[in-house]
Every structure is written in structure tokens, then in C-alpha cells.
Design a protein around this motif. Structure first.
Motif, PDB file in Angstrom:
ATOM      1  N   VAL A 161       0.856  -1.190   0.000  1.00 19.62           N
ATOM      2  CA  VAL A 161       0.000   0.000   0.000  1.00 19.62           C
ATOM      3  C   VAL A 161       0.891   1.238   0.000  1.00 19.62           C
ATOM      4  N   PRO A 162       0.362   2.381  -0.456  1.00 21.53           N
ATOM      5  CA  PRO A 162       1.156   3.618  -0.425  1.00 21.53           C
ATOM      6  C   PRO A 162       1.435   4.082   1.007  1.00 21.53           C
ATOM      7  N   GLU A 163       0.439   3.900   1.889  1.00 21.46           N
ATOM      8  CA  GLU A 163       0.602   4.259   3.307  1.00 21.46           C
ATOM      9  C   GLU A 163      -0.445   3.522   4.137  1.00 21.46           C
ATOM     10  N   LEU A 164      -0.159   3.378   5.409  1.00 27.64           N
ATOM     11  CA  LEU A 164      -1.080   2.689   6.311  1.00 27.64           C
ATOM     12  C   LEU A 164      -2.137   3.675   6.817  1.00 27.64           C
ATOM     13  N   PRO A 165      -3.378   3.221   6.979  1.00 29.17           N
ATOM     14  CA  PRO A 165      -4.417   4.103   7.529  1.00 29.17           C
ATOM     15  C   PRO A 165      -4.143   4.359   9.011  1.00 29.17           C
ATOM     16  N   ARG A 166      -4.310   5.598   9.423  1.00 26.95           N
ATOM     17  CA  ARG A 166      -4.007   5.983  10.808  1.00 26.95           C
ATOM     18  C   ARG A 166      -5.123   6.837  11.387  1.00 26.95           C
ATOM     19  N   THR A 167      -5.168   6.830  12.722  1.00 26.43           N
ATOM     20  CA  THR A 167      -6.096   7.714  13.427  1.00 26.43           C
ATOM     21  C   THR A 167      -5.518   9.121  13.420  1.00 26.43           C
ATOM     22  N   ALA A 168      -6.262  10.066  13.935  1.00 24.67           N
ATOM     23  CA  ALA A 168      -5.792  11.450  14.027  1.00 24.67           C
ATOM     24  C   ALA A 168      -4.553  11.565  14.917  1.00 24.67           C
ATOM     25  N   THR A 169      -4.397  10.618  15.853  1.00 25.80           N
ATOM     26  CA  THR A 169      -3.226  10.651  16.745  1.00 25.80           C
ATOM     27  C   THR A 169      -2.061   9.819  16.218  1.00 25.80           C
ATOM     28  N   GLY A 170      -2.231   9.211  15.019  1.00 24.63           N
ATOM     29  CA  GLY A 170      -1.127   8.504  14.389  1.00 24.63           C
ATOM     30  C   GLY A 170      -1.080   6.996  14.595  1.00 24.63           C
ATOM     31  N   LYS A 171      -2.052   6.427  15.306  1.00 24.89           N
ATOM     32  CA  LYS A 171      -2.062   4.977  15.496  1.00 24.89           C
ATOM     33  C   LYS A 171      -2.578   4.284  14.240  1.00 24.89           C
ATOM     34  N   VAL A 172      -1.966   3.147  13.908  1.00 25.17           N
ATOM     35  CA  VAL A 172      -2.393   2.380  12.743  1.00 25.17           C
ATOM     36  C   VAL A 172      -3.771   1.771  13.017  1.00 25.17           C
ATOM     37  N   LEU A 173      -4.658   1.891  12.060  1.00 28.19           N
ATOM     38  CA  LEU A 173      -6.014   1.341  12.175  1.00 28.19           C
ATOM     39  C   LEU A 173      -6.020  -0.103  11.682  1.00 28.19           C
ATOM     40  N   LYS A 174      -5.668  -1.022  12.579  1.00 24.03           N
ATOM     41  CA  LYS A 174      -5.595  -2.435  12.190  1.00 24.03           C
ATOM     42  C   LYS A 174      -6.969  -2.998  11.865  1.00 24.03           C
ATOM     43  N   THR A 175      -8.015  -2.454  12.463  1.00 26.91           N
ATOM     44  CA  THR A 175      -9.361  -2.926  12.124  1.00 26.91           C
ATOM     45  C   THR A 175      -9.659  -2.642  10.652  1.00 26.91           C
ATOM     46  N   VAL A 176      -9.238  -1.501  10.160  1.00 28.36           N
ATOM     47  CA  VAL A 176      -9.422  -1.149   8.751  1.00 28.36           C
ATOM     48  C   VAL A 176      -8.590  -2.089   7.877  1.00 28.36           C
ATOM     49  N   LEU A 177      -7.375  -2.381   8.300  1.00 23.73           N
ATOM     50  CA  LEU A 177      -6.523  -3.278   7.525  1.00 23.73           C
ATOM     51  C   LEU A 177      -7.119  -4.683   7.444  1.00 23.73           C
ATOM     52  N   ARG A 178      -7.669  -5.171   8.551  1.00 28.42           N
ATOM     53  CA  ARG A 178      -8.306  -6.495   8.532  1.00 28.42           C
ATOM     54  C   ARG A 178      -9.493  -6.512   7.573  1.00 28.42           C
ATOM     55  N   GLN A 179     -10.255  -5.421   7.538  1.00 31.80           N
ATOM     56  CA  GLN A 179     -11.406  -5.341   6.631  1.00 31.80           C
ATOM     57  C   GLN A 179     -10.948  -5.300   5.176  1.00 31.80           C
ATOM     58  N   ARG A 180      -9.936  -4.508   4.888  1.00 32.77           N
ATOM     59  CA  ARG A 180      -9.470  -4.334   3.512  1.00 32.77           C
ATOM     60  C   ARG A 180      -8.679  -5.530   2.987  1.00 32.77           C
ATOM     61  N   HIS A 181      -7.928  -6.182   3.845  1.00 36.43           N
ATOM     62  CA  HIS A 181      -6.985  -7.206   3.392  1.00 36.43           C
ATOM     63  C   HIS A 181      -7.304  -8.595   3.920  1.00 36.43           C
ATOM     64  N   GLY A 182      -8.496  -8.755   4.454  1.00 35.59           N
ATOM     65  CA  GLY A 182      -8.862 -10.030   5.056  1.00 35.59           C
ATOM     66  C   GLY A 182      -9.216 -11.133   4.095  1.00 35.59           C
ATOM     67  N   GLY A 183      -9.458 -10.812   2.857  1.00 29.59           N
ATOM     68  CA  GLY A 183      -9.847 -11.842   1.902  1.00 29.59           C
ATOM     69  C   GLY A 183      -8.861 -11.959   0.772  1.00 29.59           C
ATOM     70  N   GLY A 184      -9.227 -12.688  -0.218  1.00 29.29           N
ATOM     71  CA  GLY A 184      -8.404 -12.821  -1.408  1.00 29.29           C
ATOM     72  C   GLY A 184      -7.454 -13.989  -1.368  1.00 29.29           C
ATOM     73  N   GLU A 185      -6.830 -14.233  -2.480  1.00 24.59           N
ATOM     74  CA  GLU A 185      -5.887 -15.332  -2.610  1.00 24.59           C
ATOM     75  C   GLU A 185      -4.563 -14.958  -1.969  1.00 24.59           C
ATOM     76  N   ARG A 186      -3.844 -15.965  -1.535  1.00 25.23           N
ATOM     77  CA  ARG A 186      -2.527 -15.749  -0.953  1.00 25.23           C
ATOM     78  C   ARG A 186      -1.507 -15.459  -2.045  1.00 25.23           C
ATOM     79  N   ALA A 187      -0.688 -14.451  -1.842  1.00 25.64           N
ATOM     80  CA  ALA A 187       0.378 -14.147  -2.786  1.00 25.64           C
ATOM     81  C   ALA A 187       1.554 -15.096  -2.558  1.00 25.64           C
ATOM     82  N   VAL A 188       1.712 -15.532  -1.336  1.00 25.26           N
ATOM     83  CA  VAL A 188       2.821 -16.414  -0.986  1.00 25.26           C
ATOM     84  C   VAL A 188       2.244 -17.508  -0.108  1.00 25.26           C
ATOM     85  N   GLY A 189       2.528 -18.743  -0.405  1.00 25.48           N
ATOM     86  CA  GLY A 189       2.004 -19.855   0.383  1.00 25.48           C
ATOM     87  C   GLY A 189       2.897 -20.228   1.541  1.00 25.48           C
ATOM     88  N   ARG A 190       2.389 -21.065   2.441  1.00 23.52           N
ATOM     89  CA  ARG A 190       3.183 -21.587   3.547  1.00 23.52           C
ATOM     90  C   ARG A 190       4.172 -22.528   2.976  1.00 23.52           C
TER      91      ARG A 190
END
Length: 122
Positions: A93-122
Motif C-alpha cells: 500500500v502507499p501508506e497505512l491508515p491511521r487515526t488522528a493521533t497517528g495509530k495504525v487502524l488495524k481494524t481497517v486493515l483487517r477489513q481491507r486485506h482479510g480476503g483474497g488469494e494468498r500471494a505467498v504460500g506456507r
């Protein structure tokens, strides 16, 4: 806290990832990825996985002008972490989503990146 006095956790409790019965702390994976020279910022989140329950996914913003592949970053973690702690997917991504105080919004990341095919397998 609701009207009846019950407290509902809406963030941070979910940061720990349980994959195949093993605990993975995202900060440990993030610290390893930050050691890669191309990585400017990174957040690791757990997403649902049919086989393992959850799997670590790294969301990475690269340094300006830097290049790195998902395979390269996963290999970087495999040299330094137990195999089960390594991300099974890297999302750029170009940048991580953050709150007004600068904390990374991991809930947003889980929503945006929670699905889809794996780019790299185990």
C-alpha cells in the motif's frame, strides 16, 4: 460501556494471531520486517484461514523509490522467525491508515486485506 454496564472491546484484543494453535504477536513480525531496507512502514494482522484458523498478513508501505517483492519479504522473515510466524501474504500500500493521533487502524486493515488469494504460500 453500554447502558447495562457491559464493556465491549473493539480493538487491540484482536491483535494477537492464533495460527494452527500457535500464538503470533504482530509486533514481533513487524520488527523483523522493519529491518528490511525497503520497508518504510508495516502492520501485521490476522485474517481468517480455512486451514490454520488465522494467518498473518503483512501490509507494507515501501520507502520512496525502493523495490521489494512479496517473496523477498517473506524470505526475509523466514530467515529470522519460526515458520508459523511468517506472513503468508504481503499486501503493498502507499501508506497505512491511521487515526488522528497517528495509530495504525488495524481494524481497517483487517477489513481491507482479510480476503483474497494468498500471494505467498506456507
Amino acid at each position: 460501556m453500554d447502558a447495562e454496564g457491559f464493556i465491549t472491546l473493539v480493538d487491540r484484543k484482536k491483535d494477537m494471531i492464533i495460527t494452527g494453535g500457535e500464538n503470533v504477536y504482530p509486533i514481533e513480525v513487524e520488527q523483523v520486517l522493519y529491518r528490511h531496507p525497503a520497508v518504510r512502514e508495516v502492520a501485521v494482522v490476522g485474517v481468517a484461514d480455512d486451514r490454520w484458523g488465522e494467518t498473518p498478513v503483512a501490509v507494507v508501505a515501501l520507502e520512496e523509490g525502493a523495490e521489494a517483492t512479496a517473496e523477498e519479504l517473506v524470505a526475509h522473515t523466514r530467515d529470522r522467525l519460526a515458520h508459523f510466524k511468517c506472513p503468508t501474504r504481503i499486501e503493498f500500500v502507499p501508506e497505512l491508515p491511521r487515526t488522528a493521533t497517528g495509530k495504525v487502524l488495524k481494524t481497517v486493515l483487517r477489513q481491507r486485506h482479510g480476503g483474497g488469494e494468498r500471494a505467498v504460500g506456507r
